[in-house]
Design a protein around this motif. Structure first.
Motif, PDB file in Angstrom:
ATOM      1  N   GLY A 206       0.826  -1.299   0.139  1.00 38.32           N
ATOM      2  CA  GLY A 206       0.012   0.137  -0.062  1.00 38.32           C
ATOM      3  C   GLY A 206       0.810   1.355  -0.085  1.00 38.32           C
ATOM      4  N   ASP A 207       0.676   1.949   1.197  1.00 36.87           N
ATOM      5  CA  ASP A 207       1.625   3.170   1.243  1.00 36.87           C
ATOM      6  C   ASP A 207       2.981   3.133   0.840  1.00 36.87           C
ATOM      7  N   LEU A 208       3.651   2.008   1.150  1.00 37.85           N
ATOM      8  CA  LEU A 208       5.013   1.776   1.128  1.00 37.85           C
ATOM      9  C   LEU A 208       5.355   1.531  -0.465  1.00 37.85           C
ATOM     10  N   PHE A 209       4.488   1.059  -1.462  1.00 38.79           N
ATOM     11  CA  PHE A 209       4.842   1.003  -2.806  1.00 38.79           C
ATOM     12  C   PHE A 209       4.144   2.126  -3.438  1.00 38.79           C
ATOM     13  N   ASP A 210       3.250   2.856  -2.820  1.00 39.18           N
ATOM     14  CA  ASP A 210       2.687   4.007  -3.547  1.00 39.18           C
ATOM     15  C   ASP A 210       3.151   5.202  -3.149  1.00 39.18           C
ATOM     16  N   MET A 211       3.641   5.385  -2.183  1.00 42.95           N
ATOM     17  CA  MET A 211       4.169   6.992  -1.834  1.00 42.95           C
ATOM     18  C   MET A 211       5.601   6.905  -1.347  1.00 42.95           C
ATOM     19  N   THR A 212       5.748   5.836  -0.214  1.00 41.21           N
ATOM     20  CA  THR A 212       7.257   5.899   0.500  1.00 41.21           C
ATOM     21  C   THR A 212       8.238   5.566  -0.669  1.00 41.21           C
ATOM     22  N   ILE A 213       7.958   4.777  -1.871  1.00 35.13           N
ATOM     23  CA  ILE A 213       9.041   4.348  -2.649  1.00 35.13           C
ATOM     24  C   ILE A 213       9.641   5.487  -3.466  1.00 35.13           C
ATOM     25  N   HIS A 214       8.668   6.556  -3.597  1.00 38.64           N
ATOM     26  CA  HIS A 214       9.114   7.995  -4.408  1.00 38.64           C
ATOM     27  C   HIS A 214      10.277   8.482  -3.185  1.00 38.64           C
ATOM     28  N   ARG A 215       9.976   8.337  -1.983  1.00 32.27           N
ATOM     29  CA  ARG A 215      10.956   8.947  -0.914  1.00 32.27           C
ATOM     30  C   ARG A 215      12.218   8.310  -0.771  1.00 32.27           C
ATOM     31  N   LEU A 216      12.072   6.920  -1.124  1.00 29.88           N
ATOM     32  CA  LEU A 216      13.510   6.002  -1.163  1.00 29.88           C
ATOM     33  C   LEU A 216      14.267   6.467  -2.552  1.00 29.88           C
ATOM     34  N   ASP A 217      13.619   6.721  -3.317  1.00 28.86           N
ATOM     35  CA  ASP A 217      14.214   6.840  -4.817  1.00 28.86           C
ATOM     36  C   ASP A 217      14.907   8.388  -4.481  1.00 28.86           C
ATOM     37  N   PHE A 218      14.167   9.323  -4.150  1.00 34.88           N
ATOM     38  CA  PHE A 218      15.020  10.489  -4.036  1.00 34.88           C
ATOM     39  C   PHE A 218      15.988  10.725  -3.058  1.00 34.88           C
ATOM     40  N   ALA A 219      15.909   9.866  -1.823  1.00 29.74           N
ATOM     41  CA  ALA A 219      16.781   9.878  -0.980  1.00 29.74           C
ATOM     42  C   ALA A 219      18.202   9.227  -1.489  1.00 29.74           C
ATOM     43  N   MET A 220      18.164   8.164  -2.300  1.00 25.52           N
ATOM     44  CA  MET A 220      19.040   7.617  -2.868  1.00 25.52           C
ATOM     45  C   MET A 220      19.691   8.363  -3.874  1.00 25.52           C
ATOM     46  N   ASP A 221      19.008   9.135  -4.676  1.00 22.70           N
ATOM     47  CA  ASP A 221      19.431  10.218  -5.630  1.00 22.70           C
ATOM     48  C   ASP A 221      20.476  11.373  -4.912  1.00 22.70           C
ATOM     49  N   LEU A 222      19.937  11.726  -3.740  1.00 22.31           N
ATOM     50  CA  LEU A 222      20.859  12.692  -3.074  1.00 22.31           C
ATOM     51  C   LEU A 222      21.993  12.217  -2.330  1.00 22.31           C
ATOM     52  N   LEU A 223      21.738  11.162  -1.727  1.00 27.21           N
ATOM     53  CA  LEU A 223      22.831  10.612  -0.877  1.00 27.21           C
ATOM     54  C   LEU A 223      23.482   9.342  -1.310  1.00 27.21           C
ATOM     55  N   GLY A 224      23.020   8.765  -2.280  1.00 29.18           N
ATOM     56  CA  GLY A 224      23.687   7.445  -2.926  1.00 29.18           C
ATOM     57  C   GLY A 224      23.022   6.338  -2.154  1.00 29.18           C
ATOM     58  N   PRO A 225      23.492   5.163  -2.708  1.00 29.30           N
ATOM     59  CA  PRO A 225      22.741   3.862  -2.254  1.00 29.30           C
ATOM     60  C   PRO A 225      22.524   3.543  -0.768  1.00 29.30           C
ATOM     61  N   LEU A 226      21.554   2.710  -0.147  1.00 33.70           N
ATOM     62  CA  LEU A 226      21.624   2.292   1.241  1.00 33.70           C
ATOM     63  C   LEU A 226      22.362   0.957   1.189  1.00 33.70           C
ATOM     64  N   ALA A 227      22.733   0.906   2.347  1.00 31.38           N
ATOM     65  CA  ALA A 227      23.439  -0.316   2.608  1.00 31.38           C
ATOM     66  C   ALA A 227      22.379  -1.544   3.333  1.00 31.38           C
ATOM     67  N   ARG A 228      21.689  -0.834   4.354  1.00 28.20           N
ATOM     68  CA  ARG A 228      20.539  -1.829   5.212  1.00 28.20           C
ATOM     69  C   ARG A 228      19.532  -1.165   5.550  1.00 28.20           C
ATOM     70  N   ILE A 229      18.570  -1.671   6.045  1.00 25.45           N
ATOM     71  CA  ILE A 229      17.140  -1.084   6.434  1.00 25.45           C
ATOM     72  C   ILE A 229      16.502  -1.968   7.345  1.00 25.45           C
ATOM     73  N   CYS A 230      15.731  -1.364   8.174  1.00 28.56           N
ATOM     74  CA  CYS A 230      14.730  -1.894   8.950  1.00 28.56           C
ATOM     75  C   CYS A 230      13.504  -0.777   8.841  1.00 28.56           C
ATOM     76  N   GLY A 231      12.418  -1.663   8.966  1.00 24.71           N
ATOM     77  CA  GLY A 231      11.129  -0.979   8.692  1.00 24.71           C
ATOM     78  C   GLY A 231       9.659  -1.776   9.467  1.00 24.71           C
TER      79      GLY A 231
END
Length: 399
Positions: A206-231
């Protein structure tokens, strides 16, 4: 956030696509088909296409025959527009008078449509998420790159003027060493049915794929790739009634998501998104806050005021500054930044980038690989929530 060497974290990754085939430039005008003519095509894709003198709307397709005919009448501008039902999509892909397609259909249809379009030699832009999981996104990426066609993920917010300026400040070192990323996306939506968007088989999440995924993309565009995640994700609204009060099968997907991430370059990030934040209507745009704290300064992007950036330095306060003219739109875009609602019109530049990449014979930004990387992280959030642990992620190269 150091981890013991004795701890082995679960890992989410996919096999990288093979090296891409070079892209050939396409003659003007670029003839584009919109597959799915609902709200996102009406509000963003068609207006952006209409602004571009190098392209024209050649065809439209949709599962709703009545909507398809209405859009044909609304969008006709002297040039004939071909219409295709879902059953006739193979004819659309085979049509030599169509150069490119935009896929704005339910999530579960993205993979097959994008692969069919690419194999037919059509350039393709697809709405997010690319697929129901990273393996589908990987298959789409591999097919498009093997065909040598322009491929693009519709990560609209990369084109917001304040986001473009924030990226410049980071690249230029004006914020110092990036330390923290922070994202809030709060919407005040009705608690009635989302239709196909509330079922795992058609939406994935739901929200994760619809909205949060945008924010994951531009965060990685700004700061580079992620190494690990918890959520974690959660569902609060049953959504077992439609807007008219008729019963329907209840929602299976999240309406809240939150995560913590560690970037490979050392920064950390937090994200929270919800569709149930009462009082966060903000004129229909909702609340969006994306912040980077650096060693020298902090900067904040807000979607509902995209022509203004908040900037603050040590000992001071966040102050609004106007985005410089050079960052209000991409160079060459015909869009007038002074016209229309700022929180809407920047989205037209998505289509400008797609057409420009096609005309110049180069990869579009953001590509399917960017969509794949965001999907890898989003999948890892679901794994993290299920297992109650951090998850390592391995992004693919954007090159």
């Amino acid at each position: 956030m150091s981890q013991s060497q004795s701890i082995v974290l679960p890992r989410v990754s996919v096999e990288p696509p093979p090296p891409p085939v070079p892209i050939r430039a396409t003659r003007e005008p670029v003839r584009v088909a919109l597959i799915g003519v609902g709200l996102v095509s009406r509000d963003h894709h068609e207006p952006g296409l209409r602004l571009d003198p190098r392209a024209r709307l050649a065809a439209i397709a949709d599962a709703d025959a009545a909507l398809l005919e209405r859009r044909r009448v609304e969008w006709s501008d002297g040039e004939p527009i071909k219409t295709f039902t879902v059953e006739r999509l193979p004819e659309l892909f085979a049509d030599p008078e169509i150069d490119a397609v935009v896929i704005a259909t339910p999530n579960h249809t993205h993979k097959d449509l994008a692969i069919a379009a690419a194999q037919a030699g059509k350039h393709v832009m697809c709405e997010k998420p690319l697929g129901l999981d990273a393996h589908q996104a990987r298959a789409m990426t591999a097919a498009a790159e093997a065909a040598g066609v322009v491929n693009m993920t519709a990560f609209t917010y990369r084109f917001a003027p304040s986001m473009r300026y924030l990226r410049h400040l980071l690249r230029n070192g004006d914020l110092g060493e990036p330390r923290h990323f922070r994202s809030q996306r709060f919407l005040d939506l009705p608690e009635t049915s989302w239709g196909w968007r509330q079922y795992k088989a058609t939406a994935g999440a739901g929200d994760l794929f619809d909205m949060t995924i945008h924010r994951l993309d531009f965060a990685m565009d700004l700061l580079g790739p992620l190494a690990r995640i918890c959520g974690a994700v959660a569902r609060f609204a049953p959504r077992d009634r439609d807007a008219s009060g008729n019963p329907c099968a209840p929602s299976e997907v999240d309406d809240w998501s939150a995560l913590i991430g560690e970037f490979r370059r050392g920064a950390v990030g937090v994200w929270e998104g919800t569709t149930l934040a009462k009082g966060y209507h903000v004129g229909g745009y909702g609340h969006e806050w994306a912040e980077v704290n650096g060693s020298e300064a902090s900067a904040v992007y807000r979607m509902h005021e995209p022509n203004t950036l908040l900037l603050g330095r040590h000992g001071g306060d966040l102050e609004p500054i106007a985005v410089p003219n050079a960052f209000l739109k991409p160079s060459g875009s015909p869009r007038d930044p002074a016209q229309g609602k700022p929180a809407t019109v920047f989205r037209y530049d998505l289509m400008w980038e797609f057409v420009t990449a096609i005309v110049e014979g180069r990869p579009a930004v953001p590509s399917f690989r960017a969509g794949l990387n965001a999907q890898i992280v989003a999948d890892a959030v679901l794994v993290s929530h299920q297992r109650g642990s951090w998850v390592e992620v391995e992004p693919v190269s954007l090159a």
